[in-house]
Design a protein around this motif. Structure first.
Motif, PDB file in Angstrom:
ATOM      1  N   ASP A 182       0.816  -1.217   0.000  1.00  0.00           N
ATOM      2  CA  ASP A 182       0.000   0.000   0.000  1.00  0.00           C
ATOM      3  C   ASP A 182       0.848   1.265   0.000  1.00  0.00           C
ATOM      4  O   ASP A 182       0.413   2.341   0.380  1.00  0.00           O
ATOM      5  CB  ASP A 182      -0.963   0.002   1.204  1.00  0.00           C
ATOM      6  N   PHE A 183       2.075   1.159  -0.458  1.00  0.00           N
ATOM      7  CA  PHE A 183       2.946   2.326  -0.592  1.00  0.00           C
ATOM      8  C   PHE A 183       3.260   2.501  -2.066  1.00  0.00           C
ATOM      9  O   PHE A 183       3.503   1.505  -2.766  1.00  0.00           O
ATOM     10  CB  PHE A 183       4.235   2.104   0.212  1.00  0.00           C
ATOM     11  N   PRO A 184       3.248   3.709  -2.618  1.00  0.00           N
ATOM     12  CA  PRO A 184       3.466   3.839  -4.066  1.00  0.00           C
ATOM     13  C   PRO A 184       4.883   3.446  -4.478  1.00  0.00           C
ATOM     14  O   PRO A 184       5.857   3.796  -3.794  1.00  0.00           O
ATOM     15  CB  PRO A 184       3.231   5.344  -4.321  1.00  0.00           C
ATOM     16  N   ALA A 185       4.989   2.720  -5.574  1.00  0.00           N
ATOM     17  CA  ALA A 185       6.304   2.326  -6.077  1.00  0.00           C
ATOM     18  C   ALA A 185       7.055   3.536  -6.600  1.00  0.00           C
ATOM     19  O   ALA A 185       8.271   3.638  -6.461  1.00  0.00           O
ATOM     20  CB  ALA A 185       6.153   1.287  -7.181  1.00  0.00           C
ATOM     21  N   GLU A 186       6.334   4.450  -7.228  1.00  0.00           N
ATOM     22  CA  GLU A 186       6.927   5.703  -7.700  1.00  0.00           C
ATOM     23  C   GLU A 186       6.274   6.842  -6.934  1.00  0.00           C
ATOM     24  O   GLU A 186       5.053   6.885  -6.830  1.00  0.00           O
ATOM     25  CB  GLU A 186       6.646   5.893  -9.203  1.00  0.00           C
ATOM     26  N   PRO A 187       7.039   7.748  -6.383  1.00  0.00           N
ATOM     27  CA  PRO A 187       6.416   8.868  -5.668  1.00  0.00           C
ATOM     28  C   PRO A 187       5.691   9.784  -6.652  1.00  0.00           C
ATOM     29  O   PRO A 187       6.017   9.811  -7.840  1.00  0.00           O
ATOM     30  CB  PRO A 187       7.598   9.570  -5.004  1.00  0.00           C
ATOM     31  N   ASP A 188       4.684  10.530  -6.154  1.00  0.00           N
ATOM     32  CA  ASP A 188       3.910  11.410  -7.019  1.00  0.00           C
ATOM     33  C   ASP A 188       4.754  12.582  -7.489  1.00  0.00           C
ATOM     34  O   ASP A 188       4.718  12.967  -8.651  1.00  0.00           O
ATOM     35  CB  ASP A 188       2.665  11.914  -6.265  1.00  0.00           C
ATOM     36  N   ASP A 189       5.517  13.165  -6.585  1.00  0.00           N
ATOM     37  CA  ASP A 189       6.426  14.231  -7.031  1.00  0.00           C
ATOM     38  C   ASP A 189       7.802  13.976  -6.416  1.00  0.00           C
ATOM     39  O   ASP A 189       7.933  13.200  -5.476  1.00  0.00           O
ATOM     40  CB  ASP A 189       5.901  15.620  -6.657  1.00  0.00           C
ATOM     41  N   TYR A 190       8.824  14.592  -6.983  1.00  0.00           N
ATOM     42  CA  TYR A 190      10.192  14.362  -6.536  1.00  0.00           C
ATOM     43  C   TYR A 190      10.682  15.580  -5.771  1.00  0.00           C
ATOM     44  O   TYR A 190      11.025  16.593  -6.368  1.00  0.00           O
ATOM     45  CB  TYR A 190      11.108  14.083  -7.732  1.00  0.00           C
ATOM     46  N   PRO A 191      10.710  15.514  -4.441  1.00  0.00           N
ATOM     47  CA  PRO A 191      11.178  16.667  -3.659  1.00  0.00           C
ATOM     48  C   PRO A 191      12.684  16.856  -3.840  1.00  0.00           C
ATOM     49  O   PRO A 191      13.392  15.930  -4.263  1.00  0.00           O
ATOM     50  CB  PRO A 191      10.843  16.283  -2.227  1.00  0.00           C
ATOM     51  N   TYR A 231      26.175  -0.810   7.297  1.00  0.00           N
ATOM     52  CA  TYR A 231      25.348  -0.714   6.098  1.00  0.00           C
ATOM     53  C   TYR A 231      24.728   0.675   6.041  1.00  0.00           C
ATOM     54  O   TYR A 231      24.269   1.202   7.052  1.00  0.00           O
ATOM     55  CB  TYR A 231      24.238  -1.760   6.137  1.00  0.00           C
ATOM     56  N   SER A 232      24.757   1.275   4.847  1.00  0.00           N
ATOM     57  CA  SER A 232      24.118   2.577   4.675  1.00  0.00           C
ATOM     58  C   SER A 232      23.050   2.449   3.598  1.00  0.00           C
ATOM     59  O   SER A 232      23.273   1.806   2.565  1.00  0.00           O
ATOM     60  CB  SER A 232      25.129   3.632   4.238  1.00  0.00           C
ATOM     61  N   ILE A 233      21.901   3.042   3.846  1.00  0.00           N
ATOM     62  CA  ILE A 233      20.822   3.058   2.858  1.00  0.00           C
ATOM     63  C   ILE A 233      20.671   4.498   2.383  1.00  0.00           C
ATOM     64  O   ILE A 233      20.499   5.415   3.190  1.00  0.00           O
ATOM     65  CB  ILE A 233      19.483   2.598   3.467  1.00  0.00           C
ATOM     66  N   VAL A 234      20.776   4.697   1.058  1.00  0.00           N
ATOM     67  CA  VAL A 234      20.658   6.036   0.492  1.00  0.00           C
ATOM     68  C   VAL A 234      19.451   6.056  -0.448  1.00  0.00           C
ATOM     69  O   VAL A 234      19.413   5.279  -1.405  1.00  0.00           O
ATOM     70  CB  VAL A 234      21.933   6.410  -0.293  1.00  0.00           C
ATOM     71  N   PRO A 235      18.471   6.902  -0.192  1.00  0.00           N
ATOM     72  CA  PRO A 235      17.320   6.976  -1.105  1.00  0.00           C
ATOM     73  C   PRO A 235      17.720   7.682  -2.401  1.00  0.00           C
ATOM     74  O   PRO A 235      18.603   8.550  -2.385  1.00  0.00           O
ATOM     75  CB  PRO A 235      16.296   7.789  -0.313  1.00  0.00           C
ATOM     76  N   THR A 236      17.106   7.295  -3.521  1.00  0.00           N
ATOM     77  CA  THR A 236      17.377   7.961  -4.798  1.00  0.00           C
ATOM     78  C   THR A 236      16.059   8.362  -5.445  1.00  0.00           C
ATOM     79  O   THR A 236      14.998   7.843  -5.080  1.00  0.00           O
ATOM     80  CB  THR A 236      18.135   7.059  -5.781  1.00  0.00           C
ATOM     81  N   ASP A 237      16.166   9.266  -6.421  1.00  0.00           N
ATOM     82  CA  ASP A 237      14.951   9.650  -7.142  1.00  0.00           C
ATOM     83  C   ASP A 237      14.832   8.835  -8.425  1.00  0.00           C
ATOM     84  O   ASP A 237      14.157   9.206  -9.362  1.00  0.00           O
ATOM     85  CB  ASP A 237      14.959  11.159  -7.447  1.00  0.00           C
ATOM     86  N   ALA A 296      11.084   8.752  -2.190  1.00  0.00           N
ATOM     87  CA  ALA A 296      12.153   7.932  -2.766  1.00  0.00           C
ATOM     88  C   ALA A 296      11.563   7.002  -3.798  1.00  0.00           C
ATOM     89  O   ALA A 296      10.484   6.440  -3.595  1.00  0.00           O
ATOM     90  CB  ALA A 296      12.847   7.129  -1.670  1.00  0.00           C
ATOM     91  N   SER A 297      12.282   6.847  -4.934  1.00  0.00           N
ATOM     92  CA  SER A 297      11.765   5.900  -5.905  1.00  0.00           C
ATOM     93  C   SER A 297      12.639   4.649  -5.966  1.00  0.00           C
ATOM     94  O   SER A 297      12.335   3.731  -6.710  1.00  0.00           O
ATOM     95  CB  SER A 297      11.680   6.542  -7.284  1.00  0.00           C
ATOM     96  N   ALA A 298      13.763   4.657  -5.236  1.00  0.00           N
ATOM     97  CA  ALA A 298      14.602   3.465  -5.111  1.00  0.00           C
ATOM     98  C   ALA A 298      15.605   3.731  -3.987  1.00  0.00           C
ATOM     99  O   ALA A 298      15.680   4.856  -3.463  1.00  0.00           O
ATOM    100  CB  ALA A 298      15.352   3.172  -6.411  1.00  0.00           C
TER     101      ALA A 298
END
Lengths: 310, 469
Positions: free
Chosen positions: B103-112, B188-194, B142-144
């Protein structure tokens, strides 16, 4: 003096000739030839190549052609490095090895004399014990371990300060030369220190030292003018053979520190059976070492007037 | 003028006093005397014990230790020396589906332009060396996600370490790391990407995976006899490596013992043979003297001038030993053929001196034949010098072997020698220094012991030293 030098030089030429001949015979006893390393060539091309390099002649003819060229100072063209003359290889890479060796000898001689003199002054006291312990370490640890540790130390030093204090490998500036030559000279330095110490302790009991002391000369003057100068003689004698040891040991240090010296070409040539490069480097090294030993002997005559050069 | 207390008894005739003439101390031979003096020299004595210990290490060690030096243990590669390690027994690897938030969008609606840090990173199940499974909360915008792994705590955004991989959607919030895991701390580091570029925000999780071993691996290496599922989770003790392991997980102690065999064999046998050749050659030249002596010695001088390395390599090729094969025998031959002149020269000098001694003259006048003179008088009197040469020749030969193996001209892998072990160790000396240090220390101690023993012998055998005591 001149007659002595000429006589030594003549003997040196015979030695070099012997080395060249022995190497030539040994080299041709090894099965195969330098052309084998190439991809399978047709019989015709092979024949042409053999003609080009003179391999189609008999071994005896080849030997005399080689001797003739050697006398003219021409070592021919390398088999494995296309169209590169052996003389060029030596001219390009020997200065690197020589610089490394000379610096190493310099460190070793200065360090050896200094530490040796120090141990003699502080005989059986703490500085003596510490230095002699280091000397035993220096004699017992192989040069490649020193080289590896030296490089490790540089890496740690550089990362500690965050800037490149000294380059870890390579060649070019004086900063590249410091660590490799120091590492290369350590073994010899240890040997010379030991020699210098025993020589100093022997000299201190001589009559001329007692005389100088009785005449009331200052201890500093006695130390430098009478003791040190006489004690340094055995050090000069072993310097000749040590130059030989350092040039062979230099190869390992060149390997660890990625220095473009002549040693690498020599080993490569032997592995690929590159006749001309083997003969060129061997004869060149042989002549160089013979010359060094003669020079040290002549130098010895200058330092010690008691030595009569016949 | 003086009044000494003399009595009549002092003027009686003295009797011959036998005991004053008697030799009260036991008569000692040259060797007994040398042995007594050697025993007084603590340094030489300790060195002698070290030499004996090294011999035991080489000969008895492999029997006691009983570990195969060529057995590879890829679970324990380049381990530093440590106490015995234990591993948890697990079943074969099971695939993991990962976590996708439906129930979370795979692609965000807008890219902040900027997003916050990823929240709530945690491990899924127990982290093991088989796999480390990371799960985190989805991040708005985040989209990935890119996943990094570092061996030390990251200082800043540019120091996140090894890029492991990335997920492909904003709601795919898990990652499974199976990349050569060891039982140590990882960050481990997690970095969000657009989807194209990374946001410069990251979150860190420290994980220490447990060392695991699958049941089949454990059975292969004989650690357990049979495996059934009830044993999973049980701790088993791995093979003990007191000196650590090398880059293929081979036991360093076993390899050092095996390597000692090569190094000491060449170090002792080669000098022994060439000293014997030197004695015969030098003795011959010295005893007969004259033109023959001149000729023999000139030849010895030429041999000294030969380039050692070249002939060593030529011997190796001539014996048909290609690169990658160990050449103990050609190395031995080369050492013997090229190093004998030093001993020959020394023995010759000794013989020249002894030849002129009075006792030789006396023996000759009494009708002794040359061979009797040589065997009975000359050789025993040069033995001291020869023994000293031998003790100094051993470290020289060990050095030469190590040097040749180090540059890849001597003993080739997989046969270990101390020199070739150093050669392998140098390549990894920054990350695993023990692989270089142990063989280097063994070479150094051996050479040191022989050098000090040689010093002690020189003093003990020098009869001039006796008068100084």
């Amino acid at each position: 003096m001149l007659a002595y030098t000429l006589k030594r030089l003549a003997a040196g030429v015979i030695t070099v000739w012997f080395i060249a001949t022995a190497t030539f015979i040994a080299m041709h006893q090894v099965p195969g030839d330098p052309l084998m390393n190439d991809k399978a060539v047709s019989a015709e091309i092979r024949k042409n190549l053999e003609a080009k390099y003179g391999l189609d002649k008999t071994k005896v003819e080849q030997y005399f052609i080689f001797l003739g060229n050697m006398a003219k100072g021409d070592f021919g063209i390398s088999f494995t490095q296309q169209n590169r003359r052996v003389n060029d290889i030596i001219r390009d890479h020997f200065p690197v090895s020589a610089t490394l060796g000379i610096l190493a000898i310099f460190f070793a001689a200065v360090g050896g004399v200094m530490w040796g003199a120090l141990t003699a002054i502080y005989r059986n006291r703490l500085p003596d014990i510490i230095i002699m312990f280091m000397v035993i370490l220096g004699i017992s640890v192989p040069s490649f371990v020193f080289a590896a540790l030296g490089q490790l130390m540089l890496v740690n030093l550089n990362s500690l300060f965050g800037v490149s204090v000294l380059p870890v490998a390579g060649w070019g500036t004086i900063w590249h030369m410091l660590m490799p030559s120091l590492v290369l000279g350590l073994g010899t330095m240890a040997l010379l220190t030991r020699l210098m110490r025993s020589s100093m302790l022997e000299v201190v009991n001589e009559d001329y030292i007692k005389t100088a002391r009785a005449k009331g000369l200052s201890p500093t003057r006695i130390f430098f003018r009478h003791q040190l100068r006489n004690a340094i003689l055995p050090v000069v004698t072993v310097l000749g053979p040590q130059i030989a040891a350092i040039t062979t040991g230099g190869f390992v240090v060149e390997l660890v520190f990625a220095i473009p010296g002549l040693g690498r070409y020599f080993v490569q040539a032997v592995q690929q059976l590159d006749y001309t490069v083997i003969m060129g480097t061997t004869v060149f090294y042989g002549a160089f070492l013979v010359l060094m030993v003669i020079m040290v002997d002549i130098l010895y005559g200058f330092i010690d007037p008691r030595v009569r050069l016949q | 003028m003086n009044n000494l207390p003399l009595t009549a008894a002092d003027f009686e005739k003295a009797t011959a006093n036998i005991s004053a003439e008697q030799i009260s101390r036991p008569s000692l031979s040259y060797w007994q005397d040398a042995w007594i003096r050697l025993k007084k020299n603590t340094r030489a004595l300790i060195s002698l014990y070290i030499v004996i210990a090294l011999a035991l290490f080489t000969l008895v060690g492999p029997i006691l230790w009983g570990v195969d030096p060529s057995l590879q243990d890829l679970n324990q590669v380049s381990q530093a020396p440590s106490l015995p390690k234990t591993a948890v027994l697990v079943g074969p690897y099971q695939r993991w589906e990962g976590v996708v938030i439906e129930d979370f969008p795979a692609e965000p609606d807008d890219y902040p332009d900027t997003v916050g840090d990823v929240q709530n990173i945690r491990t899924f199940g127990n982290p093991t060396t088989q796999a480390v499974r990371l799960v985190w909360d989805p991040l708005e915008g985040a989209s990935a996600y890119n996943i990094y792994r570092n061996n030390s705590y990251p200082q800043d955004y540019n120091d996140l370490g090894l890029p492991l991989g990335s997920t492909f959607a904003g709601n795919e919030v898990s990652y499974e790391d199976r990349l050569s895991l060891e039982s140590r701390d990882y960050y481990y580091s997690i970095v969000p990407t657009d989807g194209v570029d990374e946001y410069e925000s990251y979150a860190i999780l420290q994980v220490k995976p447990a060392l695991t071993l699958t049941a089949s691996e454990a059975m292969d290496r004989g650690l357990i006899d049979s495996a059934d599922e009830s044993m999973f989770g049980q701790e088993i003790t791995l093979q003990f490596h007191p000196f650590g392991t090398d880059y293929l997980g081979r036991d360093m102690l076993a390899r050092l013992m095996e390597g000692a065999r090569v190094s000491l064999f060449i170090g002792i046998v080669a000098p022994f043979i060439y000293v014997i050749i030197g004695i015969i050659y030098g003795g011959f030249a010295g005893y007969f003297g004259g033109k023959l002596d001149q000729l023999l010695m000139r030849f010895a001088d030429f041999v000294v001038a030969l380039p050692f390395l070249l002939f060593m390599i030529l011997f190796k090729i001539a014996f048909g030993i290609g690169p990658g094969e160990s050449g103990i025998f050609p190395m031995l031959i080369a050492l013997v053929l090229l190093l004998w002149p030093a001993t020959a020269r020394l023995v010759r000098g000794q013989v020249l001196q002894i030849r002129e001694k009075g006792y030789i003259e006396a023996a000759r006048l009494l009708g002794a034949k040359p061979h009797y003179l040589i065997i009975r008088h000359i050789i025993p009197n040069t033995m001291g010098v020869i023994l000293v040469t031998l003790t100094f020749a051993v470290p020289a030969a060990i050095f030469t072997e190590a040097f040749l193996s180090f540059i890849g001209m001597g003993v080739a892998p997989p046969t270990p020698s101390w020199g070739s072990m150093c050669n392998e160790g140098v390549k990894t000396m920054l990350s695993h220094p023990h692989e270089l240090i142990f063989p280097a220390v063994f070479i150094s101690i051996t050479v040191l012991a022989f050098n000090l023993l040689g010093d002690g012998l020189t003093e003990a055998l020098d009869s001039r030293m006796r008068s100084r005591e």
